[in-house]
Scaffold this active site. Structure first.
Site, PDB file in Angstrom:
ATOM      1  N   PRO A   9     -20.703  35.168  -0.042  1.00 32.23           N
ATOM      2  CA  PRO A   9     -19.910  34.540   0.377  1.00 32.23           C
ATOM      3  C   PRO A   9     -18.318  33.955   0.380  1.00 32.23           C
ATOM      4  O   PRO A   9     -17.100  34.344   0.032  1.00 32.23           O
ATOM      5  CB  PRO A   9     -20.933  33.206  -1.438  1.00 32.23           C
ATOM      6  N   ASN A  10     -19.006  32.622   1.910  1.00 32.38           N
ATOM      7  CA  ASN A  10     -18.224  32.215   2.255  1.00 32.38           C
ATOM      8  C   ASN A  10     -17.606  33.533   3.050  1.00 32.38           C
ATOM      9  O   ASN A  10     -16.166  32.602   3.734  1.00 32.38           O
ATOM     10  CB  ASN A  10     -16.925  31.422   1.062  1.00 32.38           C
ATOM     11  N   ARG A  17     -10.050  29.076   7.844  1.00 29.96           N
ATOM     12  CA  ARG A  17      -9.429  28.120   7.067  1.00 29.96           C
ATOM     13  C   ARG A  17      -8.206  28.796   5.899  1.00 29.96           C
ATOM     14  O   ARG A  17      -8.822  30.272   6.026  1.00 29.96           O
ATOM     15  CB  ARG A  17     -10.925  27.186   5.936  1.00 29.96           C
ATOM     16  N   TYR A  22      -5.886  34.138   3.827  1.00 27.87           N
ATOM     17  CA  TYR A  22      -6.897  35.006   3.997  1.00 27.87           C
ATOM     18  C   TYR A  22      -6.364  35.545   5.581  1.00 27.87           C
ATOM     19  O   TYR A  22      -7.098  36.743   5.878  1.00 27.87           O
ATOM     20  CB  TYR A  22      -8.481  34.373   4.020  1.00 27.87           C
ATOM     21  N   ASN A  73     -16.364  43.727  -0.454  1.00 25.33           N
ATOM     22  CA  ASN A  73     -16.051  41.698  -0.861  1.00 25.33           C
ATOM     23  C   ASN A  73     -17.506  41.313  -1.601  1.00 25.33           C
ATOM     24  O   ASN A  73     -18.143  40.486  -0.736  1.00 25.33           O
ATOM     25  CB  ASN A  73     -14.785  41.651  -0.309  1.00 25.33           C
ATOM     26  N   ALA A  76     -16.675  35.268  -4.495  1.00 26.48           N
ATOM     27  CA  ALA A  76     -16.630  34.970  -5.786  1.00 26.48           C
ATOM     28  C   ALA A  76     -18.083  35.571  -6.472  1.00 26.48           C
ATOM     29  O   ALA A  76     -17.554  35.470  -7.597  1.00 26.48           O
ATOM     30  CB  ALA A  76     -17.001  33.019  -5.471  1.00 26.48           C
ATOM     31  N   GLU A  97     -14.334  48.802  -4.269  1.00 29.25           N
ATOM     32  CA  GLU A  97     -14.602  46.945  -4.640  1.00 29.25           C
ATOM     33  C   GLU A  97     -13.378  46.775  -3.238  1.00 29.25           C
ATOM     34  O   GLU A  97     -12.220  47.341  -3.657  1.00 29.25           O
ATOM     35  CB  GLU A  97     -14.192  46.419  -5.894  1.00 29.25           C
ATOM     36  N   HIS A  99     -10.738  42.921  -2.244  1.00 30.47           N
ATOM     37  CA  HIS A  99     -10.361  41.590  -1.888  1.00 30.47           C
ATOM     38  C   HIS A  99      -9.178  41.726  -1.353  1.00 30.47           C
ATOM     39  O   HIS A  99      -8.634  42.375  -1.359  1.00 30.47           O
ATOM     40  CB  HIS A  99     -10.441  41.198  -3.508  1.00 30.47           C
ATOM     41  N   ARG A 106      -3.855  34.834  -9.052  1.00 35.08           N
ATOM     42  CA  ARG A 106      -4.595  33.422  -8.451  1.00 35.08           C
ATOM     43  C   ARG A 106      -4.873  32.535  -9.538  1.00 35.08           C
ATOM     44  O   ARG A 106      -4.785  33.449 -11.113  1.00 35.08           O
ATOM     45  CB  ARG A 106      -5.858  33.607  -7.799  1.00 35.08           C
TER      46      ARG A 106
HETATM   47  O1  CA2 Z   1      -9.684  37.702  -1.513  1.00 29.37           O
HETATM   48  C1  CA2 Z   1     -10.575  37.740  -1.439  1.00 29.37           C
HETATM   49  O2  CA2 Z   1     -11.632  39.047  -1.237  1.00 29.37           O
HETATM   50  C2  CA2 Z   1     -11.936  37.120  -2.369  1.00 29.37           C
HETATM   51  O3  CA2 Z   1     -13.163  38.102  -3.084  1.00 29.37           O
HETATM   52  C3  CA2 Z   1     -12.509  36.116  -1.734  1.00 29.37           C
HETATM   53  C4  CA2 Z   1     -13.387  35.148  -2.049  1.00 29.37           C
HETATM   54  C5  CA2 Z   1     -12.958  34.506  -3.606  1.00 29.37           C
HETATM   55  O4  CA2 Z   1     -13.672  33.915  -4.318  1.00 29.37           O
HETATM   56  C6  CA2 Z   1     -12.762  35.620  -4.683  1.00 29.37           C
HETATM   57  O5  CA2 Z   1     -12.187  35.489  -5.832  1.00 29.37           O
HETATM   58  C7  CA2 Z   1     -11.309  36.739  -3.809  1.00 29.37           C
HETATM   59  C8  CA2 Z   1     -13.531  33.888  -1.456  1.00 29.37           C
HETATM   60  C9  CA2 Z   1     -14.450  34.389   0.350  1.00 29.37           C
HETATM   61  C10 CA2 Z   1     -14.092  32.783   0.848  1.00 29.37           C
HETATM   62  O6  CA2 Z   1     -13.221  33.262   2.285  1.00 29.37           O
HETATM   63  C11 CA2 Z   1     -13.080  32.524   2.746  1.00 29.37           C
HETATM   64  C12 CA2 Z   1     -12.415  33.062   3.482  1.00 29.37           C
HETATM   65  C13 CA2 Z   1     -12.246  31.702   4.338  1.00 29.37           C
HETATM   66  C14 CA2 Z   1     -12.492  30.481   4.409  1.00 29.37           C
HETATM   67  C15 CA2 Z   1     -12.090  29.584   3.088  1.00 29.37           C
HETATM   68  C16 CA2 Z   1     -12.594  30.827   2.085  1.00 29.37           C
END
Ligand code: CA2
Length: 151
Positions: A9-10, A17, A22, A73, A76, A97, A99, A106
């Site tokens: 997700p996301n 963003r 990221y 990946n 969340a 896995e 990230h 974090r």
């Molecule tokens: O660091 C990572 O790749 C995560 O898997 C990213 C997840 C986060 O919940 C994990 O704790 C770590 C979040 C992905 C959301 O990605 C976005 C990218 C750009 C803007 C907003 C969200």
């Protein structure tokens, strides 16, 4: 050899963003480099993203006995999903896995991963470069060892 890169997700928002966490590349940019690296290394790479937990579970199930390695990946869902954990336990291939950030640097709710205990390896904190490294590492493991031989 088939590799599926599965994103949760996301991650479709990548590059739009929170660039300080990221980076600026979009998910399509990352998908293109993974596909290119796949071609260069004779790997058949399929790049997927879903915001839905059940879809991710289904993709993992569909990969059983068909796909040699998964780079996951789970976003969340990493920190919440026993369903994804169980699907990975049923999966027979090699699991990385992944990230983009290092969740351990974090919030504390990101410190628990239900994916880690069902993965062969974990890559975190290298930015989107982690995706490219994962593809290269899978190609290297295929060439160097018997780890990926059963598929
Ligand atoms: O660091 C990572 O790749 C995560 O898997 C990213 C997840 C986060 O919940 C994990 O704790 C770590 C979040 C992905 C959301 O990605 C976005 C990218 C750009 C803007 C907003 C969200």
């Amino acid at each position: 050899m088939k590799v599926h890169v599965i994103n949760g997700p996301n991650l479709n928002l990548l590059g739009t963003r929170e660039p300080e966490i990221y980076g600026h590349d979009t998910l399509e940019d990352v998908a293109n480099s993974c596909r290119q690296l796949g071609e260069n290394n004779d790997l058949d790479v399929l790049f997927l993203q879903s915001n839905h937990e059940g879809q991710i579970v289904t993709w993992i199930q569909e990969a059983i006995n068909k796909v040699d390695a998964i780079v996951l990946n789970a976003g969340a869902y990493t920190h919440t999903s026993i369903a994804i954990h169980d699907a990975l336990r049923a999966y027979t291939g090699f699991v990385i896995e992944l990230h983009i950030s290092n969740p351990h640097l974090r919030e504390s709710f990101r410190h628990l991963s239900y994916v880690s205990s069902a993965a062969n390896a974990v890559i975190a904190g290298l930015g989107v470069q982690g995706y490219e490294r994962s593809i290269e590492i899978i190609a290297q493991l295929r060439d160097q060892t018997t780890i990926l031989e059963s598929h």
